[in-house]
Scaffold this active site. Structure first.
Site, PDB file in Angstrom:
ATOM      1  N   LYS A  22      33.918  46.350  42.228  1.00 38.98           N
ATOM      2  CA  LYS A  22      34.714  46.221  41.780  1.00 38.98           C
ATOM      3  C   LYS A  22      34.835  46.712  40.496  1.00 38.98           C
ATOM      4  CE  LYS A  22      34.524  42.508  39.419  1.00 38.98           C
ATOM      5  NZ  LYS A  22      34.956  41.688  37.791  1.00 38.98           N
ATOM      6  N   ASN A  23      33.781  46.427  39.425  1.00 38.13           N
ATOM      7  CA  ASN A  23      33.916  47.252  37.757  1.00 38.13           C
ATOM      8  C   ASN A  23      34.790  48.718  37.962  1.00 38.13           C
ATOM      9  OD1 ASN A  23      34.185  44.291  37.270  1.00 38.13           O
ATOM     10  ND2 ASN A  23      32.629  43.918  36.175  1.00 38.13           N
ATOM     11  N   CYS A 116      38.194  34.139  27.392  1.00 33.20           N
ATOM     12  CA  CYS A 116      38.040  33.393  28.849  1.00 33.20           C
ATOM     13  C   CYS A 116      36.941  33.121  28.517  1.00 33.20           C
ATOM     14  CB  CYS A 116      38.245  34.143  30.105  1.00 33.20           C
ATOM     15  SG  CYS A 116      36.398  35.433  29.509  1.00 33.20           S
ATOM     16  N   ARG A 121      36.903  37.734  24.105  1.00 36.56           N
ATOM     17  CA  ARG A 121      36.854  38.770  24.545  1.00 36.56           C
ATOM     18  C   ARG A 121      38.095  39.394  24.597  1.00 36.56           C
ATOM     19  NH1 ARG A 121      35.758  38.587  30.552  1.00 36.56           N
ATOM     20  NH2 ARG A 121      35.853  41.550  30.775  1.00 36.56           N
ATOM     21  N   ASP A 307      26.067  41.577  33.399  1.00 37.00           N
ATOM     22  CA  ASP A 307      26.689  40.730  34.200  1.00 37.00           C
ATOM     23  C   ASP A 307      25.784  40.295  35.427  1.00 37.00           C
ATOM     24  OD1 ASP A 307      29.614  41.277  33.253  1.00 37.00           O
ATOM     25  OD2 ASP A 307      29.636  43.056  35.006  1.00 37.00           O
ATOM     26  N   ARG A 399      35.692  36.280  43.729  1.00 45.55           N
ATOM     27  CA  ARG A 399      36.918  37.228  42.580  1.00 45.55           C
ATOM     28  C   ARG A 399      36.075  38.780  42.277  1.00 45.55           C
ATOM     29  NH1 ARG A 399      38.283  35.562  36.651  1.00 45.55           N
ATOM     30  NH2 ARG A 399      39.173  38.235  37.232  1.00 45.55           N
TER      31      ARG A 399
HETATM   32  N1  EPU Z   1      35.028  44.476  23.186  1.00 43.15           N
HETATM   33  C1  EPU Z   1      36.297  44.415  21.839  1.00 43.15           C
HETATM   34  N2  EPU Z   1      36.988  44.568  21.594  1.00 43.15           N
HETATM   35  C2  EPU Z   1      38.119  45.311  22.691  1.00 43.15           C
HETATM   36  C3  EPU Z   1      36.750  45.030  23.780  1.00 43.15           C
HETATM   37  C4  EPU Z   1      35.946  44.216  23.599  1.00 43.15           C
HETATM   38  O1  EPU Z   1      35.493  43.540  20.628  1.00 43.15           O
HETATM   39  O2  EPU Z   1      38.963  45.801  22.052  1.00 43.15           O
HETATM   40  C5  EPU Z   1      33.404  43.306  22.992  1.00 43.15           C
HETATM   41  C6  EPU Z   1      33.775  41.970  24.111  1.00 43.15           C
HETATM   42  O3  EPU Z   1      34.571  41.038  23.376  1.00 43.15           O
HETATM   43  C7  EPU Z   1      32.569  42.589  24.257  1.00 43.15           C
HETATM   44  C8  EPU Z   1      32.084  44.006  24.019  1.00 43.15           C
HETATM   45  O4  EPU Z   1      33.237  44.222  23.597  1.00 43.15           O
HETATM   46  O5  EPU Z   1      31.221  41.500  23.498  1.00 43.15           O
HETATM   47  C9  EPU Z   1      32.049  44.539  25.374  1.00 43.15           C
HETATM   48  O6  EPU Z   1      33.327  44.499  25.769  1.00 43.15           O
HETATM   49  P1  EPU Z   1      33.415  45.320  27.217  1.00 43.15           P
HETATM   50  O7  EPU Z   1      35.009  46.026  26.625  1.00 43.15           O
HETATM   51  O8  EPU Z   1      33.015  46.837  27.786  1.00 43.15           O
HETATM   52  O9  EPU Z   1      34.395  44.554  28.435  1.00 43.15           O
HETATM   53  P2  EPU Z   1      35.752  45.374  29.321  1.00 43.15           P
HETATM   54  O10 EPU Z   1      35.420  46.215  29.742  1.00 43.15           O
HETATM   55  O11 EPU Z   1      36.425  43.251  29.564  1.00 43.15           O
HETATM   56  C10 EPU Z   1      33.961  45.460  31.668  1.00 43.15           C
HETATM   57  C11 EPU Z   1      33.499  44.224  33.111  1.00 43.15           C
HETATM   58  C12 EPU Z   1      32.764  43.252  32.619  1.00 43.15           C
HETATM   59  C13 EPU Z   1      32.051  43.476  31.838  1.00 43.15           C
HETATM   60  C14 EPU Z   1      31.605  44.049  30.541  1.00 43.15           C
HETATM   61  C15 EPU Z   1      30.503  44.636  30.147  1.00 43.15           C
HETATM   62  C16 EPU Z   1      35.436  45.243  34.442  1.00 43.15           C
HETATM   63  C17 EPU Z   1      36.862  44.692  34.907  1.00 43.15           C
HETATM   64  N3  EPU Z   1      34.635  43.832  33.186  1.00 43.15           N
HETATM   65  O12 EPU Z   1      34.708  44.444  30.778  1.00 43.15           O
HETATM   66  O13 EPU Z   1      32.739  42.069  34.130  1.00 43.15           O
HETATM   67  O14 EPU Z   1      31.301  41.661  31.726  1.00 43.15           O
HETATM   68  O15 EPU Z   1      32.729  45.903  30.819  1.00 43.15           O
HETATM   69  O16 EPU Z   1      29.847  45.876  30.609  1.00 43.15           O
HETATM   70  O17 EPU Z   1      35.172  46.225  34.473  1.00 43.15           O
HETATM   71  C18 EPU Z   1      32.112  40.512  35.789  1.00 43.15           C
HETATM   72  O18 EPU Z   1      31.864  41.400  36.321  1.00 43.15           O
HETATM   73  O19 EPU Z   1      31.397  39.437  35.891  1.00 43.15           O
HETATM   74  C19 EPU Z   1      32.708  40.929  34.134  1.00 43.15           C
HETATM   75  C20 EPU Z   1      32.803  40.349  33.010  1.00 43.15           C
END
Ligand code: EPU
Length: 421
Positions: A22-23, A116, A121, A307, A399
């Protein structure tokens, strides 16, 4: 909304195949916005988040049709630049259309994703990266309004307080692929899903080096082609099944599970007492269900994935001794503690850690899934709990997991879906 009724099960036996990740597929669908030509993506999991991304693409004038696991994306009438609140509020990953829209259309209006249940996030790293490439960004009435008269390559630091960001790395990499000149992303995320996105972009004609490492170099090109691509197997679905077998006991071969994507998980499950064998294109998990306490800290890849934190906590709840689980990515991702405790677990939270005192046995109870990965954790707990567990909030599971209850049932788990309203 449907409910799942889970009875104590095990041993789990047989062979299952994991779906596509999915990701990985969500940002790759967004990357299709960088081309005027159709793309075909296979091994696409039939999960709600994919359907939501299809709606977003359609809202932009892009055709998206899923037949079996094959998704065809046709940007024939692609003129839109808006991702509305109604869709972004359902799925935060919608924010990854921002980079492609800016690069291809010069404009984007994307609803601000809210907080969320797993924590705050923020999206500051996405905005910082796109601004460094020359985008002007303002936040108005809950929308990110971004525009550019032409993106230019730049040096971009994407490290935040909680490490690198998976989707921000993807957003900047996509935008930089069509920017003029060279972009260097430092402190890039190294997750396999980022590598899969880079491989898709390479097939489209992008020039990217270093993906999978902390520094990614992108040389912008004038246009990108449509592409064909097969999505990598879902390491989180594979890991969830591995933890299920470790807990319930059994002997299961998970086709598609890649050892190189699951190193930290293999290591911790082995330490807990399961046996994991690397086969050609699969992992075989064997366990007698008698596990011992372990210490786990979630970290960016190749560390233990956040995750799988909730599922690992379910395992710790029935492992002999006291386990410690520290969450370094989302320090608030602990909504499942109270539900697991309602099933007789002994878990206390201390800041960003959970102390889990293993119990002899959990007791079935009515529980509600607070989020996607917690839904899986509660199902796994239900598999080893006395009596039966009734899980509400199944829409969270849908989801990101394609038919998880059917996959487990095929291995001998006693799970039934009760249709409601
Ligand atoms: N963060 C920031 N600023 C940003 C973006 C992220 O501070 O602009 C912080 C986040 O709050 C978190 C950390 O950086 O503390 C890492 O977040 P990341 O941006 O890597 O998360 P994401 O890219 O939004 C993806 C996955 C998540 C998974 C995370 C971490 C997708 C669609 N989602 O999210 O998946 O937990 O990477 O590996 O790829 C799930 O599938 O259940 C899920 C939540």
């Amino acid at each position: 909304m449907d409910k799942l009724v889970i009875e104590r099960s095990g041993p789990l036996c047989g062979t299952v195949s994991v779906h596509g990740a999915k990701n990985a597929v969500l940002p790759i669908m967004a990357a299709c916005l960088l081309s005027d030509e159709p793309s075909v993506i296979t091994n696409v999991p039939p999960v709600t988040d994919v359907f939501t991304m299809m709606e977003i693409l359609r809202g932009l004038g892009v055709g998206a049709a899923l037949a079996q696991d094959r998704l065809t994306i046709t940007p024939d009438a692609y003129t839109g630049v808006v991702a509305p609140y109604e869709l972004v509020s359902r799925m935060r990953a919608s924010v990854c259309v921002l980079g492609p829209l800016l690069a291809k259309r010069g404009r984007a209006k994307v609803s601000m994703p809210g907080g969320c249940v797993i924590g705050a996030r923020p999206i500051d790293l996405h905005l910082k990266g796109l601004q460094a490439l020359g985008a002007s960004v303002e936040i108005k009435h809950g929308y990110i309004i971004a525009s550019t008269s032409g993106l230019r390559g730049a040096r971009v630091q994407l490290g935040g307080s909680f490490g690198s960001s998976v989707l921000a790395t993807g957003n900047v990499m996509m935008a930089a692929s069509l920017a003029e000149g060279e972009t260097l992303i430092e402190q890039a995320a190294c997750e396999p899903e980022v590598v899969d996105l880079a491989n898709f972009l390479l097939t489209m004609g992008a020039r990217i080096e270093g993906c999978g490492s902390r520094v990614i170099r992108i040389r912008g090109v004038a246009r990108l082609r449509g592409a064909r691509h097969r999505i990598i197997p879902d390491r989180i679905e594979a890991g969830t099944l591995m933890i299920a077998v470790a807990m319930a006991g059994g002997d299961v071969t998970i086709d598609g599970a890649r050892a190189e994507h699951l190193g930290a998980v293999i290591d911790k499950l082995t330490e807990a007492g399961a046996s994991i064998e690397k086969l050609n294109g699969a992992l075989r998990v064997q366990s007698d269900g008698a596990l011992k306490a372990v210490e786990v800290t979630t970290l960016p890849f190749p560390g233990f994935p956040t995750d799988l934190q909730a599922q690992m906590m379910a395992l710790m709840a029935v492992s002999r001794g006291v386990s410690l689980l520290t969450e370094k990515i989302y320090p608030e991702r602990f909504m499942h503690i109270s539900e697991l405790n309602r099933m007789g677990a002994q878990i206390t939270r201390e800041g960003a850690s959970a102390v889990v005192k293993g119990v002899e046995s959990l007791r079935g109870a009515p529980v509600v899934a607070p989020d996607l990965r917690a839904s899986a954790a509660l199902i796994l707990a239900g598999l080893v709990a006395e009596n039966h567990t009734e899980l509400d909030g199944v829409d969270h599971m849908e989801r990101g997991y394609a038919g998880l209850e059917e996959v487990l049932a095929r291995l001998g788990a006693k799970i039934t879906r009760v249709k409601q309203g």
